[in-house]
Every structure is written in C-alpha cells, then in structure tokens.
Design a protein around this motif. Structure first.
Motif, short mmCIF file in Angstrom:
data_model
loop_
_atom_site.label_atom_id
_atom_site.label_comp_id
_atom_site.label_asym_id
_atom_site.label_seq_id
_atom_site.Cartn_x
_atom_site.Cartn_y
_atom_site.Cartn_z
N UNK A 170 0.84 -1.20 0.00
CA UNK A 170 0.00 0.00 0.00
C UNK A 170 0.88 1.26 0.00
N UNK A 171 1.95 1.23 0.78
CA UNK A 171 2.84 2.39 0.86
C UNK A 171 3.49 2.70 -0.47
N UNK A 172 3.51 1.70 -1.36
CA UNK A 172 4.10 1.90 -2.68
C UNK A 172 3.05 1.92 -3.79
N UNK A 173 1.82 2.26 -3.43
CA UNK A 173 0.81 2.56 -4.43
C UNK A 173 -0.14 1.44 -4.81
N UNK A 174 0.00 0.25 -4.23
CA UNK A 174 -0.91 -0.86 -4.56
C UNK A 174 -2.25 -0.61 -3.87
N UNK A 175 -3.34 -0.67 -4.63
CA UNK A 175 -4.65 -0.34 -4.08
C UNK A 175 -5.67 -1.48 -4.20
N UNK A 176 -5.24 -2.65 -4.63
CA UNK A 176 -6.13 -3.81 -4.60
C UNK A 176 -5.30 -5.03 -4.19
N UNK A 177 -5.70 -5.67 -3.09
CA UNK A 177 -4.92 -6.78 -2.53
C UNK A 177 -5.82 -7.96 -2.20
N UNK A 178 -5.39 -9.14 -2.64
CA UNK A 178 -5.91 -10.40 -2.11
C UNK A 178 -4.88 -10.89 -1.11
N UNK A 179 -5.24 -10.99 0.16
CA UNK A 179 -4.34 -11.59 1.12
C UNK A 179 -4.70 -13.06 1.19
N UNK A 180 -3.90 -13.89 0.54
CA UNK A 180 -4.21 -15.31 0.43
C UNK A 180 -3.81 -16.02 1.71
N UNK A 181 -4.39 -15.56 2.80
CA UNK A 181 -4.08 -16.05 4.13
C UNK A 181 -5.14 -15.53 5.09
N UNK A 182 -5.15 -16.10 6.28
CA UNK A 182 -6.09 -15.65 7.30
C UNK A 182 -5.54 -14.40 8.00
N UNK A 183 -6.43 -13.50 8.34
CA UNK A 183 -6.07 -12.30 9.10
C UNK A 183 -6.32 -12.62 10.57
N UNK A 184 -5.25 -12.89 11.30
CA UNK A 184 -5.36 -13.37 12.68
C UNK A 184 -4.54 -12.45 13.58
N UNK A 185 -5.09 -12.12 14.76
CA UNK A 185 -4.39 -11.28 15.72
C UNK A 185 -4.84 -9.84 15.64
N UNK A 186 -5.18 -9.28 16.80
CA UNK A 186 -5.71 -7.91 16.84
C UNK A 186 -4.78 -6.87 16.22
N UNK A 187 -3.45 -6.92 16.47
CA UNK A 187 -2.58 -5.91 15.83
C UNK A 187 -2.63 -5.98 14.30
N UNK A 188 -2.72 -7.19 13.76
CA UNK A 188 -2.81 -7.31 12.30
C UNK A 188 -4.15 -6.79 11.79
#
Length: 405
Positions: A91-109
């Motif tokens: 995102x910091x380098x301009x990417x504006x569409x992401x598939x995170x092919x993983x689970x989003x686990x953990x409150x900080x994440x």
C-alpha cells in the motif's frame, strides 16, 4: 556506527545506474536480467488474459515495489500478498487492490488492515476457514465501524489452511452472513499442495469442486457482490487451474483470478522443471518463461585441485529446493560479457557465507573470478536482499530495485 554513517555506507555501496557488473559492483549481488524479466511479465499477463481470467501475482515472491509497478502496468488486476505487514508495504508503494491469500489473525494485524481501509480507494480481501476467526473479525471490524471483505478458503486433507469439506464451506458461509461487519466476496483454494502420481487428476478434481462450491454459494445468495471472486493457482500448475475455470465458464459467472508469483523472475530449478511440464501439456504455448534471476559472486579460495570456495552462502541464495547452479565464469574488470560456460561444475554444499564447488576439468579458475549462479525457488532468494540490480544485455545496471521485506 551511527545510523547516519550506516545509511551513508549503504547508499555508497549500492549499485547505481551505469555501473557494470564486471567492474563496479560489490559482490555477491542479486541480479535481474531486464530482457528476461520483461518477457516473463508480458508472457504471463497474456496467458492469463487469453484464458479469460485476471492476474493477481503473488507479491511475496519479490516484495519489490518496482516489480509490483511493472506487473500492474502490464495489466495485473491486483496483487496477492501473504501478511498484513506485506499488505501495508505494498500500500505504501501505491498498490490499491490486494488479495491476502491467508487468514487475518491477531488484533494488531486486524488494526493494521483497518487503518488501511480508512482509504476508500483501497480494496482488500482476506481468507477465512474457521468460525472462531469469523467471529473475531466480525467483532473487531464492527468496533472500528469498518466492513471487511472475506473469502472462504477451501483446502485439501494434509494441505495448508482451508475448510476440508464442502459442508464446512457452506456452514462457514452462514457464519459470515451473521456478521454485519463482514462481506463474503468469493472462494479461494491452493492446488500446490496436491502431489503424487495422480496430481494432475487431483488438481482438476479440486478445481471442479471449488467451482461447484462457488455456484452453490451463489445460488444460496451467500455472496455480498454480484460477481464473486474465484481464485487459485500457484506458479507450477496455473495452466490446469486456468483450463478448469475456463471449461466450467467460471469467468462468465465469477471473476476468475490466478495468482502465480515466481514467474516474474522464474528460476533454474523447480519452476524451470514445472514450466517444462506446462509446455508439454500445452502444445499451443511455444516459448515459455525465462530465468531472469541470478546471484553473482567471487571465487574466494582454491584450496585443493578441482575444488573452489565461492563467496556465496545461505545468507545470499535459496538452498531449500536445490543448491545454486553455476552458470558462467567472468574475468573481473573485463570488457568481455560472453562468459565461460560452467555446466560441468557443481555446488555440493553451502554454509552461511560460503559455497563449495567442484571444478570441471578444463576450467581454470583464479581467485577473484566472478561466477553467475542460477537458483531454485526465487522467493527465498529475493528475501535475502535489500537491493536487486536490474541489468541490460551488456551487464550494465539500468536500475537499482529496493525490496521491502
């Protein structure tokens, strides 16, 4: 050393445009060949487009923003990533569409992604495969007043993540529907964990089941969008996934997304072998991908006849899927870029900073000689470097590419 002095030292040692590999670059160095790299980006984009799908290359392979930009400019629909931290870097380098092919686990994440979602231009999808994760995501994003796009991951017994049965998928869809802060946007799978003598038939059966589940979920009204995403494909079996999706007209009812990543640099090992198999299966594909990634290093010591120690080790190059492959020998400071073929030489072991290489008869090495090495598994070579040197056909640096691991 102060941080200012350290940064100055790093900048001074970094390759600059116009530098030459045989004269100006501190070795070992990560080298990308521009011609092969551009070929690979164009080749895969054309293959995916011709298959009626969209491409979301896996950015974890390189974590190199300059390559992200090239892939997106060539027509990639978005980028695949594996973690929240990788997503933030992209995102910091301009990417504006992401598939995170993983689970989003953990409150900080979760908090990291919620912060990014404050930008309405940012589109993000992550995977879920368990009711506990669904409940935690639903509660967290509700507390932040945000809506999170989730996709159900469908897996295979003995594989990585993912619901193991179709019944689990359907039950998880109901759990997602009960969470106002979550939107079910598709279904995902990964076929690269299917191995054995019947891998091809197993992958086709898995893809058929994935498409069948997508149809069932859509018929049940489970998806929050009109054209849900259906996605799979690593860097070895993408042709089978593309064929399966296209044969079942998945791209008509769904948005088919393929996610190979290693193609961008390719290699001289496992993905070279996989590409040969793709070309055998697909007679309509003439030329395939080209190895674009090498690591260059000096001969450090010649302590015994027929044996060389190279200033290259586990901290410089992947060794999990095969040892580095000696390609060519060059004379430092030379104007000749032809190089001597080293097909008869072989790396037999690597240590932290050293590689042991048997020297073929007729190869007369000198200490200080430069050797180019091919690799197997580019993901675990890229992650060892802060900077890659993009070079032209004359071995001149045309761009210094920073990584963001």
């Amino acid at each position: 050393m102060s941080s200012a002095i350290h940064n100055a030292a790093v900048e001074k040692g970094a390759a600059q445009a116009g530098d030459h590999l045989l004269r100006d670059i501190s070795l070992p160095a990560l080298v990308l060949h521009r011609q092969a790299l551009e070929h690979n980006i164009d080749w895969m984009q054309k293959f995916v487009t011709d298959s009626g799908a969209e491409l979301a290359p896996h950015g974890k392979t390189s974590m190199t923003p300059a390559l992200f930009r090239r892939q997106l400019e060539a027509g990639a629909w978005g980028l695949t990533l594996a973690t929240a931290v990788q997503t933030r870097a992209a995102y910091a380098h301009g990417v504006r569409r992401v598939l995170m092919a993983n689970q989003l686990v953990g409150t900080p994440n979760m908090a990291l992604i919620a912060d990014l979602l404050a930008d309405p231009a940012f589109e993000f999808h992550c995977m879920v495969d368990h009711p506990d994760n669904v409940a935690e995501l639903g509660a967290f994003f509700a507390s932040r007043g945000a809506k999170l796009n989730v996709m159900i991951e469908y897996g295979v017994v003995g594989g990585r993540c993912g619901c193991r049965t179709e019944a689990e998928v359907l039950a998880l869809a109901e759990a997602i529907g009960a969470q106002p802060a979550l939107a079910l946007t598709g279904i995902e799978g990964y076929e690269g964990v299917i191995h054995g003598d019947h891998a091809i038939s197993g992958i086709r059966a898995f893809a058929a089941s994935l498409v069948g589940l997508a149809v069932q979920l859509q018929d049940n009204g489970a998806f929050a969008i009109d054209k849900p995403i259906i996605t799979a494909s690593g860097s070895a079996w993408y042709d089978l996934i593309a064929e399966s999706f296209e044969a079942r007209n998945a791209h008509g009812r769904f948005l088919s997304v393929l996610r190979p990543g290693s193609y961008v640099a390719h290699d001289h090992g496992i993905y070279k072998e996989a590409q040969c198999c793709v070309l055998e299966r697909r007679s309509d594909l003439h030329e395939g991908l080209r190895p674009a990634l090498e690591v260059w290093a000096h001969v450090q010591s010649l302590p015994e006849p027929g044996f060389a120690v190279i200033a290259l080790g586990k901290r410089d190059v992947a060794y999990d899927a095969g040892l580095p492959v000696p390609l060519k020998r060059y004379q430092p400071g030379s104007d000749s870029i032809a190089g001597q073929d080293l097909a008869g030489c072989k790396v037999t072991a690597v240590m932290d900073q050293h590689a042991f290489m048997t020297v073929a008869p007729g190869v007369a090495l000198r200490v200080g000689d430069i050797i180019s090495f091919g690799t197997s598994h580019p993901c675990l070579t890229f992650d060892k470097w802060r900077v890659a040197c993009l070079v032209d056909e004359q071995l001149q640096v045309v761009e210094s590419m920073e990584t963001c691991f």
